[in-house]
Scaffold this active site. Structure first.
Site, PDB file in Angstrom:
ATOM      1  N   ASP A  90       1.200  -1.249   0.072  1.00 38.50           N
ATOM      2  CA  ASP A  90       0.300   0.808   0.282  1.00 38.50           C
ATOM      3  C   ASP A  90       1.163   0.844   0.286  1.00 38.50           C
ATOM      4  O   ASP A  90       2.391   0.630   0.435  1.00 38.50           O
ATOM      5  CB  ASP A  90      -0.567  -0.123   0.961  1.00 38.50           C
ATOM      6  CG  ASP A  90      -1.835   1.497   1.280  1.00 38.50           C
ATOM      7  OD1 ASP A  90      -2.886   2.047   0.451  1.00 38.50           O
ATOM      8  OD2 ASP A  90      -1.736   1.835   2.317  1.00 38.50           O
ATOM      9  N   SER A  91       0.586   2.259  -0.177  1.00 40.69           N
ATOM     10  CA  SER A  91       1.160   3.357  -0.228  1.00 40.69           C
ATOM     11  C   SER A  91       1.617   4.154   1.741  1.00 40.69           C
ATOM     12  O   SER A  91       2.503   4.693   1.367  1.00 40.69           O
ATOM     13  CB  SER A  91      -0.060   5.075  -0.195  1.00 40.69           C
ATOM     14  OG  SER A  91      -0.723   4.942   0.577  1.00 40.69           O
ATOM     15  N   CYS A 148      -4.516  -1.569  -1.881  1.00 41.59           N
ATOM     16  CA  CYS A 148      -4.590  -0.329  -1.654  1.00 41.59           C
ATOM     17  C   CYS A 148      -5.399  -0.172  -2.954  1.00 41.59           C
ATOM     18  O   CYS A 148      -5.326  -0.901  -4.436  1.00 41.59           O
ATOM     19  CB  CYS A 148      -3.632   0.183  -1.887  1.00 41.59           C
ATOM     20  SG  CYS A 148      -3.142   1.982  -3.339  1.00 41.59           S
ATOM     21  N   GLU A 150      -1.992   9.102   8.217  1.00 42.88           N
ATOM     22  CA  GLU A 150      -0.528   8.326   7.855  1.00 42.88           C
ATOM     23  C   GLU A 150      -0.073   9.193   8.304  1.00 42.88           C
ATOM     24  O   GLU A 150       0.716   8.638   9.497  1.00 42.88           O
ATOM     25  CB  GLU A 150      -0.129   8.814   6.349  1.00 42.88           C
ATOM     26  CG  GLU A 150       0.909   7.903   6.145  1.00 42.88           C
ATOM     27  CD  GLU A 150       1.101   6.833   6.122  1.00 42.88           C
ATOM     28  OE1 GLU A 150       1.779   6.092   6.051  1.00 42.88           O
ATOM     29  OE2 GLU A 150      -0.320   5.982   5.285  1.00 42.88           O
ATOM     30  N   CYS A 179     -11.003   3.181   0.623  1.00 44.92           N
ATOM     31  CA  CYS A 179      -9.957   3.445   0.638  1.00 44.92           C
ATOM     32  C   CYS A 179      -9.225   2.329   1.743  1.00 44.92           C
ATOM     33  O   CYS A 179      -9.891   2.697   3.234  1.00 44.92           O
ATOM     34  CB  CYS A 179      -9.446   4.564   0.960  1.00 44.92           C
ATOM     35  SG  CYS A 179      -7.654   4.863   1.320  1.00 44.92           S
ATOM     36  N   HIS A 196      -7.099   2.943   3.726  1.00 54.08           N
ATOM     37  CA  HIS A 196      -6.826   3.287   5.446  1.00 54.08           C
ATOM     38  C   HIS A 196      -8.546   4.082   5.958  1.00 54.08           C
ATOM     39  O   HIS A 196      -8.470   4.304   6.660  1.00 54.08           O
ATOM     40  CB  HIS A 196      -6.347   5.423   4.817  1.00 54.08           C
ATOM     41  CG  HIS A 196      -4.967   5.365   4.525  1.00 54.08           C
ATOM     42  ND1 HIS A 196      -4.424   4.323   3.258  1.00 54.08           N
ATOM     43  CD2 HIS A 196      -3.938   6.098   5.062  1.00 54.08           C
ATOM     44  CE1 HIS A 196      -3.026   4.654   2.994  1.00 54.08           C
ATOM     45  NE2 HIS A 196      -2.550   5.796   4.119  1.00 54.08           N
TER      46      HIS A 196
HETATM   47  N1  DGL Z   1      -4.825   3.341   0.914  1.00 53.76           N
HETATM   48  C1  DGL Z   1      -4.666   3.595  -0.370  1.00 53.76           C
HETATM   49  C2  DGL Z   1      -5.925   3.025  -1.058  1.00 53.76           C
HETATM   50  O1  DGL Z   1      -6.834   2.661  -0.359  1.00 53.76           O
HETATM   51  C3  DGL Z   1      -3.987   4.994  -0.726  1.00 53.76           C
HETATM   52  C4  DGL Z   1      -4.486   6.345   0.174  1.00 53.76           C
HETATM   53  C5  DGL Z   1      -3.222   7.008  -0.736  1.00 53.76           C
HETATM   54  O2  DGL Z   1      -2.118   7.275  -0.909  1.00 53.76           O
HETATM   55  O3  DGL Z   1      -3.873   8.659  -1.246  1.00 53.76           O
HETATM   56  O4  DGL Z   1      -6.702   3.995  -1.805  1.00 53.76           O
END
Ligand code: DGL
Length: 269
Positions: free
Chosen positions: A11-12, A74, A153, A185, A187
């Site tokens: 993931d990011s 992600c 984050e 997302c 996150h």
């Molecule tokens: N967690 C990620 C997602 O599901 C990435 C969010 C990001 O880096 O902007 O999209």
């Protein structure tokens, strides 16, 4: 025959840890290797081709560890790179969009489904398409909340401010009469309670983590590739990992060793 090779995931940043946790819970014998691309987080506002290049670079790196399966943990990277990665490797690749869409379609009585995701995921239409593929009569309302990713984050969330910022979008989605909201997302499940409070009790909130882990379980069984050894877990990052480390510690109730990977800054696949 058992297959004790690790499952690769990325993931990011910390978002994919929600999927990692679900995989640990569902498949406690499996070894994992997770990469958080902290140096280049967030992905949401970036153009699709750039996210696809980052995803390819990371997947190539994880492939060096002889993974048996890759999970793109992600949504933004799934939307930008799933088809590209699926065709690139000999091992299976799973994204998180299809499992999230499938969970929402199962849960929704009216077929009126909301999605809250990053700019990149919304622009790709990935959830819209994945829901309609399963339920052609569905109505999908997509909204972006990319701004929330860097706050999650950093781990420095002013919860009342986040709730206030989310309120207009959640009110709008509720007034459009959705009965199910996809946290599109990875996150966002880390602040699921704020979404639930803002969208209200008439809307079911779903995310991809548990459904993805179930899919991995089914796939490994079908491949005859379940592990039977003592699992080993590796966490890799591409940038400063203080907040990531705290989050991982809180989620896994252990002090994980975190390895730093240096990627060339101008990588192009
Ligand atoms: N967690 C990620 C997602 O599901 C990435 C969010 C990001 O880096 O902007 O999209």
């Amino acid at each position: 025959m058992a297959d004790n090779r690790p499952i690769g995931m990325f993931d990011s940043g910390v978002g994919g840890l929600t999927v990692l946790r679900a995989v640990h819970e569902q498949l406690p014998r499996e070894s994992t290797i997770y990469l958080g691309d902290l140096a280049r987080c967030p992905y949401g506002p970036r153009p699709q081709h750039e996210v696809r290049d980052f995803a390819t670079q990371i997947a190539d790196h994880l492939a060096l560890s002889d993974i048996k399966l890759l999970i793109i943990a992600c949504n933004t990277a799934t939307a930008a790179a799933y088809h590209h990665l699926r065709d690139r490797y000999p091992f299976p690749v799973l994204g998180v969009v299809d499992p999230g869409a499938a969970a929402a379609v199962r849960l929704s009585a009216s077929g009126h489904i909301g999605v809250i995701a990053t700019d990149g995921t919304v622009a790709s239409g990935a959830y819209h398409n994945a829901v309609l593929e399963r339920l052609p009569s569905a109505q999908v309302e997509q909204r972006s909340a990319s701004w929330l990713v860097p706050l999650i984050e950093r781990g420095a969330l002013a919860r009342t401010t986040v709730a206030r910022e989310l309120e207009p979008t959640m009110t709008e989605l509720r007034e459009l009469s959705i009965d199910t909201l996809i946290l599109g997302c990875t996150h966002f499940p880390l602040v699921r309670d704020i979404f639930e409070a803002e969208i209200g009790p008439s809307v079911s909130v779903v995310d991809s983590a548990v459904t993805t882990a179930l899919e991995v379980d089914i796939l490994l069984s079908a491949m005859g590739a379940r592990a039977d050894g003592d699992p080993a877990h590796r966490l890799l990052v591409t940038g400063p990992a203080e907040a990531f480390s705290e989050r991982a510690q809180a989620m896994f109730r252990a002090s994980p060793r975190i390895e730093t990977v240096d990627f060339l800054p101008d990588y192009v696949s």
